[in-house]
Write a protein that holds these residues in place. Structure first.
Motif: not given
Length: 425
Positions: A256-259, A237-250
């Protein structure tokens, strides 16, 4: 018949469609770079398959609650036909359809500049027969199984969504999630509770004339995968976001996982994680967290509600062909959110009070749900401690706080039962 797919005023491709709105083929691509992001166009069959999936993902699903009755009120036979009559327009993206010879412009037809009638929404949501022939509405492109509609207020657009069954618990779950994300300082869509004939959740549209929403499911599997044995689903999932140069915060993904864990969420599929795209600027960023309603054992009987059960379904990061469980997915959490116990207690009590006031959910069920919020947060902290992951001292939950919340929700439930009994007399 042939239809021209446009992105704003740019021609994208030609569809060969049935009169009812199904894509048979894509005989011509005019501007490949304006095809929906993630669509594979290496062969005609691939292109037709991807575009058909994309087209269906932007319309009302056949599984939608009471959709047959809604379509009957409008006077159309299928979801595809309804979307076609609305030119394929949406508030989620900037694509639309027209006849090849039409000279219509984006500014003449898009909802941002021209607004829309609420007639289609009233027919689909409230089952009120259509009074006028105004079929151009963003409601024809709303995906998801729960009833929903767009409304316009003071020049802004809001999504109104119901719950399932007579309990409608999803409505209150959305507000609980919103309150928890707000307390944690996590980028999220803000939900409020309103009432029509039933309680509904209301949130403001996150897109506009410049930004469109791309579900992660649209780009998933568009880059090569590494076997599960050597790459986790989360890493892909993270590699996919990086491939498309999506700006995100881990941190956003971790929160999201915690809640989702705290709320026993079971429906965080890749269409419930989005990317906001600005095509003109060429920027992509992870969208605010949204759609947390299918959680807190909504749709389950009280006898099936084990608040400490980690074998319940978890999505999307389990390495399974179908669905995994929280027993696995909790291990992808690496940090506890900045959530004070007092803030969780406040959110849980508001959750309890709103359900008791606005719904027919039994008081005993409400009390169990209210207590479960803090107890599952405490269980999450235990999981993290077993993996030597620290939780800030001010965020640690005590047994005394759990007992205090238990007592508070029981008091609220008893008061609600007494009030109900007095009204019956």
């Amino acid at each position: 018949m042939e239809k021209l797919l446009k992105y704003k005023d740019e021609n994208v491709c030609v569809f060969n469609m049935t009169p009812s709105g199904m894509i048979l083929s894509v005989p011509k691509v005019i501007t490949p770079e304006l095809l929906p992001i993630g669509v594979m166009a290496d062969t005609p069959d691939h292109l037709q398959g991807f575009m058909s999936d994309w087209w269906r993902s932007n319309m009302i699903p056949v599984e939608r609650d009471s959709i047959r009755l809604g379509l009957e009120c409008i006077g159309v036979r299928s979801e595809e036909e309804l979307k076609l009559l609305s030119h394929g327009l949406s508030l989620v993206n900037h694509y639309w359809l027209c006849d090849p010879e039409e000279q219509m412009k984006w500014t003449d037809i898009n909802f941002w500049d021209n607004g829309f009638s609420d007639e289609v929404g009233l027919a689909l949501f409230n089952h009120r027969p259509l009074r006028q022939g105004l079929l151009c509405s963003p409601d024809t492109s709303l995906n998801g199984q729960l009833k929903k509609k767009w409304i316009s207020k003071d020049g802004k657009f809001y999504l109104v969504k119901s719950g399932s069954s007579y309990l409608g618990q999803e409505v209150f779950n959305e507000k609980l999630a919103s309150d928890l994300y707000e307390a944690a300082g996590t980028l999220h869509v803000k939900y409020e509770i309103a009432r029509e004939k039933e309680p509904v959740s209301v949130c403001r549209c996150m897109t506009d004339r410049d930004h469109e929403l791309i579900p992660v499911s649209q780009i998933f599997n568009s880059i090569e995968r590494i076997p599960y044995q050597t790459e986790t689903e989360l890493h892909y999932f993270y590699r996919l976001l990086d491939h498309y140069e999506v700006k995100y915060s881990k941190k956003q993904i971790n929160d999201m996982l915690c809640i989702d864990y705290i709320m026993a969420g079971t429906d965080r599929h890749y269409s419930n994680i989005g990317i906001l795209a600005n095509r003109e600027r060429g920027t992509l960023e992870l969208a605010p967290i949204y759609d947390s309603g299918t959680s807190m054992w909504s749709g389950s009987r009280m006898t099936d509600m084990d608040i400490y059960d980690d074998t319940i379904m978890a999505r999307p990061f389990c390495n399974k062909n179908t669905f995994g469980t929280w027993k696995e997915q909790v291990n992808y959490i690496t940090e506890y959110p900045d959530l004070m116990p007092e803030e969780i207690i406040r959110a849980a009590l508001d959750y309890v009070k709103s359900m008791l006031k606005e719904s027919d959910i039994p008081a005993k069920r409400v009390a169990i749900l209210g207590s479960a919020v803090l107890k599952r947060a405490g269980r999450l902290q235990e999981h993290l401690a077993e993996r030597k992951i620290d939780v800030a001292q001010e965020n640690k939950i005590t047994k005394e706080q759990i007992s205090e919340l238990d007592a508070a929700v029981k008091r609220e439930a008893v008061l609600a039962q007494k009030l109900q009994q007095s009204m019956e007399i």
